[in-house]
Design an enzyme around this catalytic site. Structure first.
Site, mmCIF file in Angstrom:
data_model
loop_
_atom_site.group_PDB
_atom_site.id
_atom_site.type_symbol
_atom_site.label_atom_id
_atom_site.label_comp_id
_atom_site.label_asym_id
_atom_site.label_seq_id
_atom_site.Cartn_x
_atom_site.Cartn_y
_atom_site.Cartn_z
ATOM 1 N N ASP A 208 0.788 -1.109 0.195
ATOM 2 C CA ASP A 208 -0.008 -0.346 -0.197
ATOM 3 C C ASP A 208 0.789 1.002 -0.148
ATOM 4 O O ASP A 208 1.218 1.326 0.981
ATOM 5 C CB ASP A 208 -1.299 0.525 1.609
ATOM 6 C CG ASP A 208 -1.278 0.914 1.675
ATOM 7 O OD1 ASP A 208 -1.430 2.588 1.204
ATOM 8 O OD2 ASP A 208 -2.091 0.629 3.024
ATOM 9 N N GLN A 211 1.023 6.316 1.229
ATOM 10 C CA GLN A 211 2.028 7.288 2.135
ATOM 11 C C GLN A 211 3.524 7.239 1.243
ATOM 12 O O GLN A 211 4.411 7.931 1.839
ATOM 13 C CB GLN A 211 2.069 7.097 3.581
ATOM 14 C CG GLN A 211 0.607 7.159 4.078
ATOM 15 C CD GLN A 211 0.066 8.635 3.866
ATOM 16 O OE1 GLN A 211 0.623 9.671 3.767
ATOM 17 N NE2 GLN A 211 -1.308 8.501 4.229
ATOM 18 N N LYS A 234 -3.602 12.426 -1.971
ATOM 19 C CA LYS A 234 -1.556 12.454 -1.495
ATOM 20 C C LYS A 234 -0.823 13.284 -2.458
ATOM 21 O O LYS A 234 0.755 13.283 -1.638
ATOM 22 C CB LYS A 234 -1.681 11.637 -0.213
ATOM 23 C CG LYS A 234 -3.304 10.776 0.710
ATOM 24 C CD LYS A 234 -2.984 10.316 0.566
ATOM 25 C CE LYS A 234 -4.238 8.755 1.210
ATOM 26 N NZ LYS A 234 -4.307 9.839 2.536
HETATM 27 C C1 LIG Z 1 -1.281 3.971 4.179
HETATM 28 C C2 LIG Z 1 -2.374 4.786 4.057
HETATM 29 N N1 LIG Z 1 -3.167 3.464 3.081
HETATM 30 C C3 LIG Z 1 -4.089 3.802 2.900
HETATM 31 C C4 LIG Z 1 -5.404 4.870 2.994
HETATM 32 C C5 LIG Z 1 -6.407 5.465 2.118
HETATM 33 O O1 LIG Z 1 -6.213 6.326 1.085
HETATM 34 P P1 LIG Z 1 -7.834 7.000 0.076
HETATM 35 O O2 LIG Z 1 -8.318 6.794 1.171
HETATM 36 O O3 LIG Z 1 -7.516 8.074 -0.754
HETATM 37 O O4 LIG Z 1 -8.026 4.809 -0.231
HETATM 38 C C6 LIG Z 1 -4.633 6.097 3.821
HETATM 39 C C7 LIG Z 1 -4.839 7.689 3.104
HETATM 40 O O5 LIG Z 1 -4.561 7.695 4.649
HETATM 41 C C8 LIG Z 1 -3.495 5.663 4.187
HETATM 42 O O6 LIG Z 1 -2.120 6.635 4.910
#
Ligand SMILES: Cc1ncc(COP(=O)(O)O)c(C=O)c1O
Length: 415
Positions: A208, A211, A234
């Site tokens: 994932d 970040q 982000k």
């Molecule tokens: C590590 C991580 N994974 C997944 C997400 C989910 O991102 P999104 O809300 O854009 O799908 C976030 C969002 O803060 C995140 O920080």
């Protein structure tokens, strides 16, 4: 002679591209935006890419015959190649699916692959620091398939316990799904090592990158991952768009997650065959303007230089942690500054993170209080909530000073 990549960022010039950073958010106070891990700000050229599209090109994609549709289709398709290039995916668009966000990328694989492939006795290995978008998704798919979910522990210093990882990744592991960078601890996880471990046991690995992609250069092939997801909002891009990388043969073999127009090759009354990747996974009219603007965001990040962005954030987080560590009533979560990404979560003794954030807001300092979508991790940390300051390329040390001044104010108010 220093190369450009070693030169510090010209923050004044960068900030000129983000007019929102001059916003008065009350009482003549300029916003101090330290909530970048939630959503970053968007430079003018990305906003312009969106409005240029609507003013000059707007049409549906999927290769209509007319001029505008062809232009929109080409730009949207090319945007996939651009994002693949940004993260080092040599297969271009055949390895890059546009999604709504990281969450959708995770769900796409969990449904498209997990729901079909997982069986009772199989294991999905996550970490204690997963975002809910990964944790809840795999937890629910495991419930539906009878698979088990296991969690690699986090040690006292906020690192993954790799000994534990070696214990629990084994012959029954079918998927290892790990945050590249923790959105709560700032920990940068050893993805390449985990990928080797997963592959030794014939498991897949999903990283994932929500970040990671915005903050340092990522090469999915060097990391050796099978799947990798990120979010546009982000990384200086628009909301409503994200990317899912998958190795070419895996995406080609995977079943779609959503059905509808635009993702089919041949439809009969009783059967359908699928279009090629990425269309197979992009049912319905996609986020065209957003996809095109995301490619502009990728250009922007490369033009500034992701190495320079990373170095700048490292300086900010080192400075912020130095200052925060000078108070003995502040508890900081996660690894030392030189081992983390540009964010820091903490608590001030006797002040709830929400109260702290509210006092900060009175001083125009935007931080995030709460569990940051990592409730189980907060249980491990022994707190329900924390306050998180997260930095990006346009932040300055003066803004860190404003954060500290607001903490001083909170301390006085609650003394
Ligand atoms: C590590 C991580 N994974 C997944 C997400 C989910 O991102 P999104 O809300 O854009 O799908 C976030 C969002 O803060 C995140 O920080």
């Amino acid at each position: 002679m220093s190369t450009r990549s070693e030169e510090p960022l010209d923050i004044g010039r960068i900030r000129d591209e983000f007019p929102i950073l001059e916003r008065d958010v009350g009482d003549g106070q300029r916003v101090v935006y330290l909530d970048n891990a939630a959503t970053s700000q968007t430079p003018d050229r990305v906003v312009d890419a969106m409005s240029d599209y609507y003013r000059g090109t707007n049409a549906n994609v999927h290769r209509g015959i007319h001029h505008l549709s062809q232009e929109a289709s080409l730009a949207y398709e090319n945007a996939h190649d651009r994002l693949a290039e940004l993260i080092g995916a040599s297969g271009g668009r055949e390895e890059m699916v546009f999604t709504k966000n990281t969450t959708e990328g995770l769900n796409l694989v969990a449904y498209g692959w997990g729901l079909r492939e997982l069986e009772p006795g199989d294991e999905v290995v996550l970490t204690e620091m997963e975002h809910h978008s990964s944790l809840v998704t795999w937890q629910q798919i495991a419930k539906r398939t009878g698979a088990d979910v296991k969690f690699i522990g986090v040690d006292e210093a906020g690192h993954l316990d790799m000994e534990h990882a070696r214990e629990i990744i084994g012959p029954d592991t079918e998927m290892v799904s790990v945050a590249h960078v923790s959105n709560t601890l700032g920990t940068v996880n050893p993805i390449a090592e985990l990928a080797d471990l997963a592959h030794e046991h014939d498991s897949f690995i999903f990283a994932d990158g929500a970040q990671a992609v915005p903050h340092h250069s990522v090469d999915v092939e060097e990391l050796g991952v099978d799947f990798y997801a990120f979010s546009g909002h982000k990384m200086c891009g628009p909301t409503g768009i994200g990317g899912l990388y998958g190795k070419k043969d895996l995406l080609a073999a995977m079943e779609p997650f959503m059905y509808g127009g635009g993702m089919v090759r041949k439809v009969e009354f009783d059967r359908t065959t699928w279009a090629d990747v990425p269309e197979k996974f992009e049912a319905g009219t996609p986020p065209i303007a957003e996809g095109i603007a995301l490619a502009e965001a990728a250009d922007y990040l490369d033009d500034v230089g992701l190495d320079r962005i990373e170095r700048h954030e490292r300086e900010l987080v080192e400075y912020a942690m130095d200052r925060l560590e000078s108070f003995d009533d502040i508890e900081i979560y996660g690894p030392p500054a030189d081992e983390r990404a540009g964010l820091v979560s903490f608590n001030l003794d006797g002040v709830h993170a929400h109260d702290l954030a509210s006092i900060m807001n009175d001083h125009a300092v935007a931080i995030r209080p709460g569990d940051h979508c990592t409730q189980p991790l907060h249980d491990v940390l022994g707190t329900a909530a924390s306050a998180r300051a997260s930095f990006y390329l346009y932040n300055t040390k003066d803004e860190v000073d404003e954060l500290i001044a607001a903490i001083d104010e909170a301390r006085e108010l609650f003394a």
